[in-house]
Design a protein around this motif. Sequence first.
Motif, mmCIF file in Angstrom:
data_model
loop_
_atom_site.group_PDB
_atom_site.id
_atom_site.type_symbol
_atom_site.label_atom_id
_atom_site.label_comp_id
_atom_site.label_asym_id
_atom_site.label_seq_id
_atom_site.Cartn_x
_atom_site.Cartn_y
_atom_site.Cartn_z
ATOM 1 N N GLY A 141 0.833 -1.162 -0.180
ATOM 2 C CA GLY A 141 0.073 0.100 -0.099
ATOM 3 C C GLY A 141 0.869 1.192 0.122
ATOM 4 N N SER A 142 0.282 2.133 0.798
ATOM 5 C CA SER A 142 0.964 3.429 0.551
ATOM 6 C C SER A 142 1.415 3.907 2.051
ATOM 7 N N ALA A 157 -1.982 -4.154 2.022
ATOM 8 C CA ALA A 157 -2.994 -3.025 1.821
ATOM 9 C C ALA A 157 -2.774 -2.680 0.415
ATOM 10 N N HIS A 159 -3.797 -1.007 -3.154
ATOM 11 C CA HIS A 159 -4.730 -0.033 -3.625
ATOM 12 C C HIS A 159 -5.181 0.007 -5.185
ATOM 13 N N SER A 160 -4.130 -0.648 -5.992
ATOM 14 C CA SER A 160 -4.563 -0.470 -7.318
ATOM 15 C C SER A 160 -4.804 -1.931 -7.789
ATOM 16 N N GLY A 299 -6.341 6.836 -7.189
ATOM 17 C CA GLY A 299 -5.941 5.962 -6.056
ATOM 18 C C GLY A 299 -4.463 5.883 -5.845
ATOM 19 N N ASP A 301 -0.943 6.009 -4.725
ATOM 20 C CA ASP A 301 -0.091 5.599 -3.582
ATOM 21 C C ASP A 301 0.757 7.082 -3.301
#
Length: 360
Positions: A141-142, A157, A159-160, A299, A301
């Motif tokens: 995730g980010s 986590a 997102h894309s 979305g 990150d």
Amino acid sequence: MRTYLVTGGAGFIGSNYIHYMFRKYGNGIRIINLDALTYAGNLQNLKDVEGRDNYTFVKADICDKEAVSDIFEHNDIDRVVHFAAESHVDRSIRSPEIFIQTNVMGTAVLMNCAKKAWELADGRYQEDKKFLYVSTDEVYGSLDEDGGYFYETTPYAPHSPYSASKAAGDLLVKSYIDTYHFPANITNCSNNYGPYQFPEKLIPLIINNALHGRNLPVYGDGKNVRDWLYVDDHAKAIDMVQEQGRLGQTYNIGGHNEKQNIEIIHIILETLQDMLPKDDARRNLVSKDLITYVEDRKGHDRRYAIAPDKIKAEIGWEPETMFSEGIRKTIAWYFEHEDWMADVTSGDYQKYYEEMYKGK
Ligand code: NAD
Ligand code: TYD
């Protein structure tokens, strides 16, 4: 002599890895490169190895069970290094299904074929057989702008659709390790750059556009951070993990080289100005005026940053190429391979570029 099955070897990192492995082991290994040659696969990347007796190319889809089984039936494969994937976040936002097909289903097919070939009647495996799944830090995730790093223990986590499909691949590999004791490793690497990178990704896109006097599209405020690693350092890490890593373990690979996208663009512009010969007409085209802020990626990150502590402590790998050196090597390669760039940016790529950046 070990036999490697490399998937996606005609792409950016896969082709650099194959070059690295032949530089390192020469005729001491055999490589079978399985690649479907999607838009991102290019046999020109492997021109200088295609005549070797210890190299074979097979055009096939990793989702094609028969084709993959056939390779295992006719060859005693010792190592699988699995790069093949749909790899571009922007494309995944536009067309997610193919990411799920290749990155999830393809990974399952490949593992099932390797498992079938390697597993003994008592559930153990033939000795010294290993599978390595090349994954990304994007599964984590980010991160916030002001701190933190991705560790192997960081919860997933994504997102894309791209990072979610890679995360699904990781989890499948982990499930095979836990359920079947499948002899695998996973590596999660940060953003790579270097020769043979397809110009839909930030660094080659900026180099190519700047040299043609085209706009340099910056998503959002340009302050998203990526942790850039020179591709040869990644190839070396993959080989070290496969030979020295503990089976079943995940290793993060990163460059300790965090930069905002806008910084990257300024470095490229300055380096181009510095490297272009004094009488080269392109000097007049390369300019900061080309920088164009465009609509942000959905979305998007904010920041990625790897803590490569585990791979350093257990295996002794560290990034070797400073960004200032790596970017010069990369730009020099693109200068010397104008034909390669012209070929890959013709036809379908042009259509993609027009659609992707339409109205931006
Ligand atoms: P790439 O898009 O340049 O190359 C992908 C290759 O896989 C191409 O040669 C393509 O033809 C092939 N391929 C795609 N679908 C296939 C299929 N169904 N069957 C067989 N071959 C298929 O990608 P890359 O940048 O070289 O990335 C390689 C791997 O490394 C990917 O798994 C990616 O998730 C991972 N990774 C990339 C980066 C990066 O910065 N590029 C960073 C970390 C991890
Ligand atoms: P990219 O090279 O696509 O890699 P990833 O999305 O896998 O990190 O993009 C790197 C960063 O650059 C990302 O923050 C998006 C940004 N970017 C732009 O600002 N403009 C562009 O034209 C592209 C392709 C990316």
